[in-house]
Scaffold this motif. Structure first.
Motif, PDB file in Angstrom:
ATOM      1  N   ALA A  65       8.445  34.095  26.211  1.00  0.00           N
ATOM      2  CA  ALA A  65       8.132  33.206  25.737  1.00  0.00           C
ATOM      3  C   ALA A  65       7.244  31.783  25.860  1.00  0.00           C
ATOM      4  CB  ALA A  65       8.994  33.230  23.820  1.00  0.00           C
ATOM      5  N   GLY A  66       8.311  30.907  26.889  1.00  0.00           N
ATOM      6  CA  GLY A  66       7.687  30.129  27.105  1.00  0.00           C
ATOM      7  C   GLY A  66       6.356  29.281  28.256  1.00  0.00           C
ATOM      8  N   LEU A  67       6.118  31.261  28.521  1.00  0.00           N
ATOM      9  CA  LEU A  67       4.732  30.987  29.876  1.00  0.00           C
ATOM     10  C   LEU A  67       3.764  31.670  28.596  1.00  0.00           C
ATOM     11  CD1 LEU A  67       6.629  33.299  32.660  1.00  0.00           C
ATOM     12  CD2 LEU A  67       5.930  30.673  32.173  1.00  0.00           C
ATOM     13  N   PRO A  68       2.021  31.210  29.001  1.00  0.00           N
ATOM     14  CA  PRO A  68       1.048  31.702  28.845  1.00  0.00           C
ATOM     15  C   PRO A  68       0.734  33.318  28.426  1.00  0.00           C
ATOM     16  CG  PRO A  68       0.626  30.279  30.355  1.00  0.00           C
ATOM     17  CD  PRO A  68       2.280  30.947  30.536  1.00  0.00           C
ATOM     18  N   PRO A  69       0.441  33.552  27.346  1.00  0.00           N
ATOM     19  CA  PRO A  69       0.339  35.346  27.092  1.00  0.00           C
ATOM     20  C   PRO A  69       0.451  36.134  28.416  1.00  0.00           C
ATOM     21  CG  PRO A  69      -0.702  33.706  25.878  1.00  0.00           C
ATOM     22  CD  PRO A  69      -0.008  32.664  26.942  1.00  0.00           C
ATOM     23  N   PHE A  70      -1.331  35.396  28.974  1.00  0.00           N
ATOM     24  CA  PHE A  70      -1.517  36.712  30.576  1.00  0.00           C
ATOM     25  C   PHE A  70      -0.173  36.578  31.280  1.00  0.00           C
ATOM     26  CE2 PHE A  70      -3.497  36.574  34.633  1.00  0.00           C
ATOM     27  CZ  PHE A  70      -4.099  37.698  34.154  1.00  0.00           C
ATOM     28  N   ILE A  71       0.435  35.790  31.470  1.00  0.00           N
ATOM     29  CA  ILE A  71       1.731  34.927  32.655  1.00  0.00           C
ATOM     30  C   ILE A  71       2.558  35.521  32.278  1.00  0.00           C
ATOM     31  CG2 ILE A  71       3.191  33.528  34.549  1.00  0.00           C
ATOM     32  CD1 ILE A  71       0.526  31.729  33.988  1.00  0.00           C
ATOM     33  N   GLY A  72       3.310  35.364  30.954  1.00  0.00           N
ATOM     34  CA  GLY A  72       4.032  35.977  30.464  1.00  0.00           C
ATOM     35  C   GLY A  72       3.620  37.869  30.294  1.00  0.00           C
ATOM     36  N   GLY A  73       3.052  38.522  29.755  1.00  0.00           N
ATOM     37  CA  GLY A  73       3.283  40.041  30.166  1.00  0.00           C
ATOM     38  C   GLY A  73       2.318  40.366  31.369  1.00  0.00           C
ATOM     39  N   ALA A  74       2.340  39.427  32.015  1.00  0.00           N
ATOM     40  CA  ALA A  74       1.941  40.302  33.649  1.00  0.00           C
ATOM     41  C   ALA A  74       3.806  40.655  34.220  1.00  0.00           C
ATOM     42  CB  ALA A  74       1.295  39.213  34.696  1.00  0.00           C
ATOM     43  N   MET A  75       4.434  39.107  33.952  1.00  0.00           N
ATOM     44  CA  MET A  75       6.537  39.111  34.214  1.00  0.00           C
ATOM     45  C   MET A  75       6.673  40.072  33.475  1.00  0.00           C
ATOM     46  SD  MET A  75       6.680  36.320  36.465  1.00  0.00           S
ATOM     47  CE  MET A  75       8.041  36.750  36.526  1.00  0.00           C
ATOM     48  N   ARG A  76       6.861  40.093  32.690  1.00  0.00           N
ATOM     49  CA  ARG A  76       7.670  41.581  31.429  1.00  0.00           C
ATOM     50  C   ARG A  76       7.228  42.915  32.382  1.00  0.00           C
ATOM     51  NH1 ARG A  76       9.767  41.897  26.870  1.00  0.00           N
ATOM     52  NH2 ARG A  76       9.897  43.766  25.749  1.00  0.00           N
ATOM     53  N   SER A  77       5.711  42.596  32.462  1.00  0.00           N
ATOM     54  CA  SER A  77       5.705  44.505  33.218  1.00  0.00           C
ATOM     55  C   SER A  77       6.409  44.279  34.344  1.00  0.00           C
ATOM     56  CB  SER A  77       3.980  44.425  32.548  1.00  0.00           C
ATOM     57  OG  SER A  77       3.475  45.589  33.492  1.00  0.00           O
ATOM     58  N   PHE A  78       5.952  43.774  35.599  1.00  0.00           N
ATOM     59  CA  PHE A  78       6.990  43.393  36.871  1.00  0.00           C
ATOM     60  C   PHE A  78       8.090  43.942  36.463  1.00  0.00           C
ATOM     61  CE2 PHE A  78       8.485  40.971  39.781  1.00  0.00           C
ATOM     62  CZ  PHE A  78       7.903  42.163  41.539  1.00  0.00           C
ATOM     63  N   GLN A  79       8.931  43.641  35.299  1.00  0.00           N
ATOM     64  CA  GLN A  79      10.456  43.355  35.177  1.00  0.00           C
ATOM     65  C   GLN A  79      10.499  44.546  34.559  1.00  0.00           C
ATOM     66  OE1 GLN A  79      12.552  40.487  32.464  1.00  0.00           O
ATOM     67  NE2 GLN A  79      13.650  40.662  34.105  1.00  0.00           N
ATOM     68  N   ARG A  80       9.646  45.138  33.679  1.00  0.00           N
ATOM     69  CA  ARG A  80       9.476  46.251  33.258  1.00  0.00           C
ATOM     70  C   ARG A  80       9.744  47.871  34.252  1.00  0.00           C
ATOM     71  NH1 ARG A  80       9.571  47.752  28.049  1.00  0.00           N
ATOM     72  NH2 ARG A  80       8.545  45.539  27.663  1.00  0.00           N
ATOM     73  N   THR A  81       8.806  47.033  35.290  1.00  0.00           N
ATOM     74  CA  THR A  81       8.882  48.593  36.442  1.00  0.00           C
ATOM     75  C   THR A  81       9.619  48.385  37.284  1.00  0.00           C
ATOM     76  OG1 THR A  81       5.948  48.014  36.263  1.00  0.00           O
ATOM     77  CG2 THR A  81       6.847  49.116  38.602  1.00  0.00           C
ATOM     78  N   ILE A  82      10.705  47.054  37.184  1.00  0.00           N
ATOM     79  CA  ILE A  82      11.766  47.055  38.717  1.00  0.00           C
ATOM     80  C   ILE A  82      12.796  47.382  38.068  1.00  0.00           C
ATOM     81  CG2 ILE A  82      12.998  45.472  39.772  1.00  0.00           C
ATOM     82  CD1 ILE A  82      10.885  43.288  40.085  1.00  0.00           C
ATOM     83  N   PHE A  83      13.123  47.325  36.468  1.00  0.00           N
ATOM     84  CA  PHE A  83      14.045  47.935  36.146  1.00  0.00           C
ATOM     85  C   PHE A  83      13.670  49.847  35.700  1.00  0.00           C
ATOM     86  CE2 PHE A  83      14.855  49.733  32.023  1.00  0.00           C
ATOM     87  CZ  PHE A  83      16.736  49.584  31.459  1.00  0.00           C
ATOM     88  N   ALA A  84      12.732  50.149  35.111  1.00  0.00           N
ATOM     89  CA  ALA A  84      11.977  51.907  35.327  1.00  0.00           C
ATOM     90  C   ALA A  84      12.720  52.122  36.539  1.00  0.00           C
ATOM     91  CB  ALA A  84      11.052  51.697  34.395  1.00  0.00           C
ATOM     92  N   SER A  85      12.158  51.686  37.894  1.00  0.00           N
ATOM     93  CA  SER A  85      12.627  51.881  39.152  1.00  0.00           C
ATOM     94  C   SER A  85      13.802  52.411  39.570  1.00  0.00           C
ATOM     95  CB  SER A  85      12.083  51.280  40.480  1.00  0.00           C
ATOM     96  OG  SER A  85      13.012  50.032  40.777  1.00  0.00           O
ATOM     97  N   GLY A  86      15.189  51.615  38.664  1.00  0.00           N
ATOM     98  CA  GLY A  86      16.340  51.637  38.986  1.00  0.00           C
ATOM     99  C   GLY A  86      16.824  50.990  39.984  1.00  0.00           C
ATOM    100  N   LEU A  87      16.171  50.225  40.672  1.00  0.00           N
ATOM    101  CA  LEU A  87      16.083  48.836  42.168  1.00  0.00           C
ATOM    102  C   LEU A  87      17.320  48.105  41.421  1.00  0.00           C
ATOM    103  CD1 LEU A  87      13.548  49.530  43.968  1.00  0.00           C
ATOM    104  CD2 LEU A  87      14.881  50.065  44.458  1.00  0.00           C
ATOM    105  N   PRO A  88      18.617  48.007  41.910  1.00  0.00           N
ATOM    106  CA  PRO A  88      19.328  46.883  42.032  1.00  0.00           C
ATOM    107  C   PRO A  88      19.046  45.548  42.146  1.00  0.00           C
ATOM    108  CG  PRO A  88      20.247  48.192  43.660  1.00  0.00           C
ATOM    109  CD  PRO A  88      18.837  48.914  43.777  1.00  0.00           C
ATOM    110  N   PHE A  89      18.135  44.939  41.933  1.00  0.00           N
ATOM    111  CA  PHE A  89      17.757  43.908  42.460  1.00  0.00           C
ATOM    112  C   PHE A  89      16.359  43.083  41.366  1.00  0.00           C
ATOM    113  CE2 PHE A  89      17.266  46.257  46.481  1.00  0.00           C
ATOM    114  CZ  PHE A  89      18.375  45.577  47.258  1.00  0.00           C
ATOM    115  N   THR A  90      16.774  42.129  41.279  1.00  0.00           N
ATOM    116  CA  THR A  90      16.101  41.352  40.082  1.00  0.00           C
ATOM    117  C   THR A  90      14.753  40.615  40.135  1.00  0.00           C
ATOM    118  OG1 THR A  90      16.459  39.104  41.107  1.00  0.00           O
ATOM    119  CG2 THR A  90      18.701  40.306  39.501  1.00  0.00           C
TER     120      THR A  90
END
Length: 333
Positions: free
Chosen positions: A68-93
């Motif tokens: 929430a503290g980031l601009p919408p464009f950057i926050g959306g990109a970070m959330r999409s990247f984190q969602r991709t990592i989560f869905a991939s099942g990799l045990p890395f942050t």
């Protein structure tokens, strides 16, 4: 002549016996392997002695955040990247993935510069720009494409598993199990990825979380409409009453019909989606392959002003093309 037929018969019998033994061994190995694989990641951690807190921490390691503290464009990109990592099942942050890409970029770029200098080429602005593009393609673009492919595979797997999970849930309710017991049954019967997801919901409820809230968090992690409909059905039934098993059975029918329609749409749009994948992957693969096979092809013209400006323009056009292709093949059913 009879001796030849007898020898052939003996050889055929030996071949048949060996063939049957091999088939039996392979069948037993496949059955044992499938049985071992049926244990999902959560149950594996519990079997190894991990506490429930450690299991929840491992399963929620890459849960998408709001940023929430980031601009919408950057926050959306970070959330999409984190969602991709989560869905991939990799045990890395995401930070670990980012550091791995940065380290890989530094190593590839350093090796490319050293090899270019040893080969007798002058390190100019054009050659440095070319090596930067090559290093980014190797250490960033290709891993991101692989990561996205793995995440899409996991999402498709959970979409296939969810109607089966709803059916098991309905049968458990009709057998007299309460909702919590039915969810626990899913954690023991379903394999990954959905088995561990319902196991996480079960652990959250055990530690005092609301059932609807835990299921809504699962739907938000995977961003699936089927899960959201499941959560809404449970929420409405808890407030208004009714036969939950019948409601969820109807929901399962709707989900399967929707999945069938979605597969028809995917079949009709398969040419466009494959074209999109080829136009996204092929430029990077072709550039990396040609540069590795014949670096002179690019280094000889790297100092040309047209090449320097054209490379930047092609990169911009590539990202615009990928964005447009994704918008064209992003079909909603």
């Amino acid at each position: 002549m009879p001796d030849i037929f007898f020898r052939v018969f003996i050889l055929l019998v030996i071949f048949a016996a060996v063939f049957l033994l091999v088939q039996l061994g392979l069948r037993l190995f496949a059955a044992d392997r499938s049985k071992r694989k049926a244990v999902n990641y959560r149950l594996k951690l519990i079997r190894e002695g991990a506490s429930r807190e450690a299991v929840m921490g491992a399963l929620r390691k890459n849960q998408p955040q709001a940023f929430a503290g980031l601009p919408p464009f950057i926050g959306g990109a970070m959330r999409s990247f984190q969602r991709t990592i989560f869905a991939s099942g990799l045990p890395f942050t995401p930070l670990q993935i980012f550091l791995a890409m940065a380290t890989g970029f530094a190593i590839v770029f350093t090796l490319a510069v050293v090899l270019t200098y040893i080969s007798g080429w002058t390190l100019t602005f054009g050659s440095i720009q070319l090596l930067l593009i090559f290093s980014i393609a190797i250490s960033v673009a290709l891993p991101l494409l692989i990561l996205r492919f793995k995440a899409n595979s996991m999402r498709k797997a959970i979409e296939r598993q969810f109607p089966v999970a709803v059916d098991i849930f309905v049968r458990a309710l009709r057998s007299g199990h309460p909702i919590a017991s039915a969810i626990e049954l899913l954690t023991e019967e379903m394999e990954d990825p959905i088995g561990s997801e319902f196991g996480l919901v079960n652990d959250e409820v055990t530690f005092g979380a609301d059932l609807t809230g835990a299921l809504a968090a699962m739907a938000d992690r995977w961003d699936l409409e089927d899960m959201r409909m499941f959560v809404v059905s449970l929420s409405v039934q808890s407030e208004t009453g009714g036969n939950l098993a019948e409601i969820l059975e109807n929901l399962s029918t709707v989900i399967r019909a929707r999945a069938q329609m979605y597969m028809k749409v995917r079949a009709l749009s398969s040419e466009g989606r494959m074209t999109g994948w080829m136009l996204s992957v092929l430029p990077i693969f072709a550039f990396v392959s040609v540069f590795l096979g014949s670096p002179d092809f690019y280094l000889e013209v790297a100092d040309d002003f047209i090449f320097i400006t054209g490379a930047i323009g092609l990169i911009v056009l590539y990202f615009i093309g990928v964005f447009m292709i994704r918008r064209m093949i992003d079909l909603k059913v």
